[in-house]
Design an enzyme around this catalytic site. Structure first.
Site, PDB file in Angstrom:
ATOM      1  CE1 TYR A   1      -9.207 -11.729  -5.671  1.00 26.22           C
ATOM      2  CE2 TYR A   1     -10.594 -12.030  -3.737  1.00 26.22           C
ATOM      3  CZ  TYR A   1     -10.413 -12.108  -5.108  1.00 26.22           C
ATOM      4  OH  TYR A   1     -11.431 -12.573  -5.900  1.00 26.22           O
TER       5      TYR A   1
ATOM      6  CD  GLU B   1      -2.101 -12.175  -4.675  1.00 25.88           C
ATOM      7  OE1 GLU B   1      -2.189 -12.006  -5.902  1.00 25.88           O
ATOM      8  OE2 GLU B   1      -2.745 -11.504  -3.845  1.00 25.88           O
TER       9      GLU B   1
ATOM     10  CB  CYS C   1      -9.688  -0.255  -3.765  1.00 25.93           C
ATOM     11  SG  CYS C   1      -9.665  -1.525  -5.035  1.00 25.93           S
TER      12      CYS C   1
ATOM     13  CG  ASP D   1      -7.495  -5.884   0.168  1.00 28.33           C
ATOM     14  OD1 ASP D   1      -8.200  -5.032  -0.408  1.00 28.33           O
ATOM     15  OD2 ASP D   1      -6.300  -5.678   0.478  1.00 28.33           O
TER      16      ASP D   1
ATOM     17  CD  GLN E   1      -3.206  -0.620   0.304  1.00 26.23           C
ATOM     18  OE1 GLN E   1      -3.140   0.342  -0.458  1.00 26.23           O
ATOM     19  NE2 GLN E   1      -4.289  -1.363   0.405  1.00 26.23           N
TER      20      GLN E   1
END
EC number: 2.1.1.-
Length: 451
Positions: free
Chosen positions: A312, A333, A408, A381, A283
């Site tokens: 994720y 992932e 997001c 996420d 991030q």
């Protein structure tokens, strides 16, 4: 009927989801950059389509009380800070409103209290990563950002939202490239050497990585450049060359070479150490990422007996932050390199109860289900496109007591929440978080519980 280059007086009634001013004229909805609600402007018509149109401000007849004059219009033109003309408190209100509108219009949910957006005390100079193109402008090598919807470079020295030490290193490196007469990339002619500078800086460690993206392997006098960079910036722990000889918008090619120091840097988040490579997803706003992840942990209300799925999972930043508080964490992932990084990060922090797989989230869920793994909490996420229907169905089939959703993109989150509610989960609270001050982007955490 309005046509291109007509000038008309309008009042801005609202902001679009991406921060453009909205004006309604002759049955058309106009989108206007750098225009805020309540402002009266003289608008030039740029383009007219069937139901929507685009205009630009010719002059302001009355300005909003919430207009911020801290920013030059150049930052709006590049998209670096597309909400920078709005005062920060109003930016936070705008982001909360985006979440409320998405839930209401897409999910049909209007009875849930959406909390006030969590913001920053100092909402500038927050980015720990920069990706800056290198081009020739007016006969000189320059670094900056492209103008919106173009590949015309606007030279910039102060990037406003980037860590100031990153800005200083970019400008210093630009001056060295000029001094050593290294040729900037020319996209049209497919000539030149230096395409991009990528800089990462650990927010807490201060460690810096510089990546020179070039079209070929040989860099003239690179040893002298490195010497000058590390003399001026002792915090630089890694200088890497990436070779990208393709005609593409992708920043990195496939080949990386370490020119100086290590091939990674380190930083910490919520007390854990993380190894960050040139390509790692990490991030870009460390302070607010910690608030985002802590909110997700608080919403999940974890116990020492809990089994948690971290979907994720990236390089492990979320799952590892709560792993020591629960029984087991299962992470999935799709990017194999990220899974390898997650495993290294677990070892670095002496965490032994995490289990990572490189696979699609849907396939991993099916595999874990067959093995009899029963999660108490599933934490997701996803990328901007949100979750797939098959993932949502697979996650509800495992019957966790809670699903904690980090988003997001409020629109895709609202779409996914609607399906979760149809499958027996109830949205109970939502917390927007401002990871990208001065821009229209908003992240949020939503908690769904088994009805």
């Amino acid at each position: 009927m309005l046509k291109k280059n007509d000038i008309v007086e309008v009042e801005i009634s609202d902001l679009s989801h991406d921060g453009a001013g909205i004006a309604k004229v002759d049955g058309l909805v106009f989108f206007v950059d750098n225009a805020l609600p309540t402002e009266k402007i003289r608008m030039r018509v740029l383009k007219v389509k069937k139901n929507i149109a685009f205009g630009k401000v010719e002059s302001y007849l009355a300005k909003s009380a919430y207009r911020s004059d801290n920013l030059t219009v150049d930052y709006l033109r590049t998209g670096i800070a597309d909400l920078g003309h709005l005062t920060y408190g109003q930016q936070l209100n705008f982001k909360r409103k985006q979440v409320i509108n998405s839930l209401s219009k897409i999910a049909g949910i209007s009875d849930i209290e959406v909390a006030d957006t969590l913001g920053m005390d100092n909402p500038t100079a927050y980015r720990n990563k920069a990706q800056v193109p290198v081009r020739r402008v007016n006969g000189q090598l320059e670094t900056g950002f492209f103008r919106k919807n173009s590949h015309a470079l606007m030279p910039i020295e102060d990037y406003y939202i980037q860590d100031k030490e990153i800005d200083r290193l970019i400008n210093f490196t630009r001056d060295l490239l000029r001094r050593f007469d290294l040729k900037p990339y020319d996209e049209k002619e497919q000539t030149g050497l230096i395409r991009n500078l990528v800089v990462r800086r650990g927010h807490y460690t201060g460690q810096i990585m510089l990546v020179l993206v070039t079209t070929r392997s040989k860099i003239f006098r690179i040893e002298q450049m490195i010497e000058k960079i590390i003399s001026e910036f002792p915090a630089v722990k890694s200088i890497i060359q990436n070779i990208n000889d393709r005609n593409t918008n992708a920043i990195f090619g496939s080949e990386f070479r370490t020119l100086y120091g290590e091939d990674t840097i380190e930083d910490t988040m919520l007390g854990n150490r993380y190894i960050i490579s040139a390509q790692s997803f990490y991030q870009v706003n460390t302070v607010m990422a910690e608030k985002l992840y802590q909110t997700a942990i608080d919403f999940s209300d974890l116990t020492p007996d809990d089994t948690v799925i971290d979907a994720y999972s990236g390089i492990g930043t979320i799952g590892l932050s709560f792993a020591k508080k629960v029984k087991d964490v299962y992470g999935v992932e799709v990017i194999e390199a990220a899974v390898r990084d997650a495993e290294k990060n677990a070892a670095l922090n002496n965490i032994t109860n995490v289990h990572y797989v490189a696979d699609s989230a849907e396939k991993a869920m099916a595999s874990w289900s067959k093995r009899g793994i029963k999660p108490d909490v599933i934490l997701v996420d996803p990328p901007r496109k949100g979750l797939t229907e098959s993932f949502i169905e697979a996650s509800t089939a495992m019957q966790p007591r809670k699903i904690t959703y980090i988003s997001c993109a409020p629109a895709t989150m609202a779409r996914d929440v609607k399906l979760y509610e149809e499958l027996g989960y109830k949205l109970v609270k939502v917390q927007p978080v401002d990871l990208f001050p001065q821009t229209h982007h908003v992240e949020c955490v939503a908690l769904l519980v088994k009805a």
